[in-house]
Structure formats: structure tokens, C-alpha cells
Design an enzyme around this catalytic site. Sequence first.
Site, PDB file in Angstrom:
ATOM      1  N   GLU A   1      -5.636  -8.040  -0.545  1.00 46.48           N
ATOM      2  CA  GLU A   1      -6.205  -7.989   0.647  1.00 46.48           C
ATOM      3  C   GLU A   1      -7.622  -7.452   0.585  1.00 46.48           C
ATOM      4  O   GLU A   1      -8.086  -6.817  -0.191  1.00 46.48           O
ATOM      5  CB  GLU A   1      -5.637  -6.700   1.712  1.00 46.48           C
ATOM      6  CG  GLU A   1      -4.253  -7.021   2.174  1.00 46.48           C
ATOM      7  CD  GLU A   1      -3.931  -5.901   3.106  1.00 46.48           C
ATOM      8  OE1 GLU A   1      -4.597  -4.892   3.568  1.00 46.48           O
ATOM      9  OE2 GLU A   1      -2.538  -5.785   3.211  1.00 46.48           O
TER      10      GLU A   1
ATOM     11  N   GLU B   1       0.643  -1.282   0.112  1.00 45.62           N
ATOM     12  CA  GLU B   1       0.025   0.088   0.085  1.00 45.62           C
ATOM     13  C   GLU B   1       0.630   1.231  -0.077  1.00 45.62           C
ATOM     14  O   GLU B   1       0.839   1.881   0.826  1.00 45.62           O
ATOM     15  CB  GLU B   1      -0.793  -0.089   1.124  1.00 45.62           C
ATOM     16  CG  GLU B   1      -1.865  -1.122   1.142  1.00 45.62           C
ATOM     17  CD  GLU B   1      -2.690  -1.421   2.116  1.00 45.62           C
ATOM     18  OE1 GLU B   1      -2.762  -0.357   3.293  1.00 45.62           O
ATOM     19  OE2 GLU B   1      -3.829  -2.288   2.126  1.00 45.62           O
TER      20      GLU B   1
HETATM   21  O1  IFM Z   1      -4.480  -3.677   8.868  1.00 50.73           O
HETATM   22  C1  IFM Z   1      -4.467  -3.013   7.579  1.00 50.73           C
HETATM   23  C2  IFM Z   1      -3.044  -3.595   6.738  1.00 50.73           C
HETATM   24  O2  IFM Z   1      -1.989  -3.430   7.288  1.00 50.73           O
HETATM   25  C3  IFM Z   1      -3.086  -2.847   5.378  1.00 50.73           C
HETATM   26  N1  IFM Z   1      -4.333  -2.826   4.929  1.00 50.73           N
HETATM   27  C4  IFM Z   1      -5.522  -2.470   5.462  1.00 50.73           C
HETATM   28  C5  IFM Z   1      -5.561  -3.276   6.833  1.00 50.73           C
HETATM   29  C6  IFM Z   1      -6.876  -2.776   7.597  1.00 50.73           C
HETATM   30  O3  IFM Z   1      -6.752  -1.446   7.949  1.00 50.73           O
END
Ligand code: IFM
Length: 439
Positions: free
Chosen positions: A353, A169
Amino acid sequence: MDELTLGRADFPDGFVFAAATSAYQIEGHAFGGAGRTHWDAFAEMPGRVHEGHTGAVACDHFHRWPEDLDLVRQAGLDGYRFSTSWARVMPDGVHVNPEGLDFYDRLVDGMLDRGLKPMATLYHWELPEALSRRGGWTVREIPERLADFASIIGRRLGDRLWSTAPINEPWCVAWLSHYEGHHAPGLQSLDAAGKAMHHVALSHGLSVAALRAENVGNLGAVCNMEYPHPLTDSEQDRQAARIYDGIYNRWFAAAMTKGQYPEEVMAGLEPYLPAGWRDDMATIAQPIDWFGINYYTCKRLTRGGDVWPRIVDAPGPLPKTDMGWEIYPEGLEKLLRRTATEYTGDLPLYITENGMANRDAVLGQDPERIAYLDGHLHAVRRVIEGGVPMKGYTFWSLLDNYEWAFGYDKRFGLVHVDFETQLRTPRASFHALVRALAA
Ligand code: IFM
């Protein structure tokens, strides 16, 4: 909802189902000689992190990893997306801690022993504090040092990793942390954000090159995206949504796949980019083997603030997760289609994710999470039917864990963790997944 309405058979052969975690969020950074990170420093600043929580113990995964990998296997998943902590392997960001490397060596072997694909991310936010003190992501030294870290990981683990991405990210590493100030180091500066937006992109390119030089294959990128709704149909709101989209969704995707930054963002951010940024664009856009998208929600954008980018977001009407994030699977569908059409073409696409924070009314009962998962799996399937080369789906997260500025107050896990006793209790969503993947 207590069952998923789709199962493995509804996806193409070879489609990879996985669950994700990250190092600082689960391992326990007090163990194994890890160095202090900028998150440890951030948590000490009053009011920045819920009750000053840190990742010192977290889920004690450093000691309990065999049990956690057993859970991944019991879920019937094919892969495990994990990250390597820079501050564990190089406590000062420069010198290697052999105990840190040994830990990841055992962990990767543990995945292979259980038939799981090791899906690595090199940097999931725990910058060694020593490097943060040298200017962190605002200085060019950091991308170069991350590439050194990439070489070290590639040399030690590369022969056994199934996939590797340098950065989780990039938007969070750069914009959320240097412009919005919600994540470490907590800056609110357009100048710092401009520097970080470029240095984070550059670190992707330099690290991909460093990994290739170590003969590591199947390299990709992991970018987060949110669907940008204008709050109203006014031109001002549509403009706010375009700029938000440019900063959040397009900046890194365009740089990594085309070697360009989006015009609507350059209009405001170009003056803050580091000198000589153009010379780095070819490095940033070098070939990768896959592209990953982390998706959770949508935003409602409207005009606000006195200076560029003049955007604020407003609450929306849809049901929300415990983060207050609207649940909008259609946004995932639209963003996947657009990413394939405009940026990635035939490149394999993965959801790296997707998941929700939820408060169990009864411990272990999470019908809301099953419904969330089901809705997003349907979105992925529609995209596949539309011809987009989707190759896998990764659930966030295997375990309840350290949710950054929210500390341990938000729970994303398929498995409940009691942070007092470290007892793991698979939730109903975990069991639903077991049935769906076995079917
Ligand atoms: O927990 C985070 C993760 O570290 C990165 N993506 C989003 C998740 C939820 O906020």
C-alpha cells in the site's frame, strides 16, 4: 503535476503493479448476509467515527464489482489486492454463510477473467462482533478462529489466488486499536495492547500454517511502517523515536522473520504479554514467501506522557496530505533498505500500500496525488538499483472508500466515488497511471 515521470519500462521485467482496496471499506456490509462487525459497534459509540459513518453501503462493490474490476484492468494494472471479510463469510465468526463465500468465488473468477492477479488479504479489520464480545484480540481464541477462517478461504479460493497474506497492518489491529484507541474496539490499555500485539502476531503464524495445510502457495505478510524521526537531536527524543520504531516498524517484522520481539519494546511491554508467549515464537516465524510493506508517511517523535512508552508525535515541516501526514518518500527508501538488510534478506519485497488522501480542487483533478505517486515510485526504483529484491508496487486505493474513523470524509482513490449516486469517475492520477503503465 499531470504526468508520471517513470513508467513500466523503468522497472524490472515481471514487476507487479497493482491497486488495493479492502472488504469493509468498499463492499457494503448490509448486503449478502454479512454479520455485524466491531466497526459497526464502534461507529455507534458517540464521537468515535466521523458522523457515525459505517460500511453498510460504502461503494456498493458487492453489486458493482464487475465495473470496479474493469477499472483495474483499464488502468493497465497487473493485480488487484482485495480482502475477504471474516464477518461476511462467517457472520458470527464460527458458522459459514455460503452467500459470502460465493461472493468471493465470483470476485476471484472475475479477476482471472480480466487477466488480473488476485492478491488476497484475509483479515482487514472487520472482526465479527460476536468474537469481539468474547474479548477480541485480547484473547487467544481469536488467532485460533482466524486460522479456521484461513482454512475455509484456502479450501474454497486457494487454487486461484496469486498471493495471500493473513493480516493487513498488524500494528493497526493491535496497537492503534487497543492502546491508542483510534480504531475499533477503541481501547486505551497497555494490558489489552500487550495481549493483542502477541495474539495478532500469533494469528499470522497460525493462519500461514492453515493455508499451507490447504496447499495454498505464495504466502506473505503485510506490515505498515512509518519513518521515525526524533523531533530534536536530544537523547530523550532519540529514545522516543527508537521505541516508536520498535513498536511500529520492528515488532511484527522481527517476530515474523526471526521469532523475536525487539528489546527496546520488551523493556516496557513484556509484563503485558500473555502467559506462555515464548512457546508461540516459532509458529509466528515460520517461513513465508514474500514480505509486504504499507508506507504513507513519517513521524516526529518526542518524549511525552507519564508511563511507558512515553511518546508523543509533533507536527513536522513537510507538505502534508489531507490526513495531515507528511509526504516523505525518502522514508520509504530507508525503511525498505533496512527491512531487507535486517529482516527479510532475499525474500521478495512488495509495496502493498502507498497513496494519499486529497481534496480535489476540481473534481477529478489531483495533481498532488500524481506527484505523491511519482515521488514514491522514484524511491522504489532507487531501492531496486541498490539491489533490494523489490517485486511490486500497490497503490492505495482504487476507489474513494470508508476511511475508518474518518468515515467518507477522506478520499484516497485513483477513482472518485460519488457516495450518493455511486458514480465512479477516474481521476487524472488514474489516467496518468494508464499512460505510464502502457508506455
Ligand atoms: O484506508 C487505510 C487502509 O485500510 C489500511 N492502510 C492505510 C489506509 C489509509 O489510511
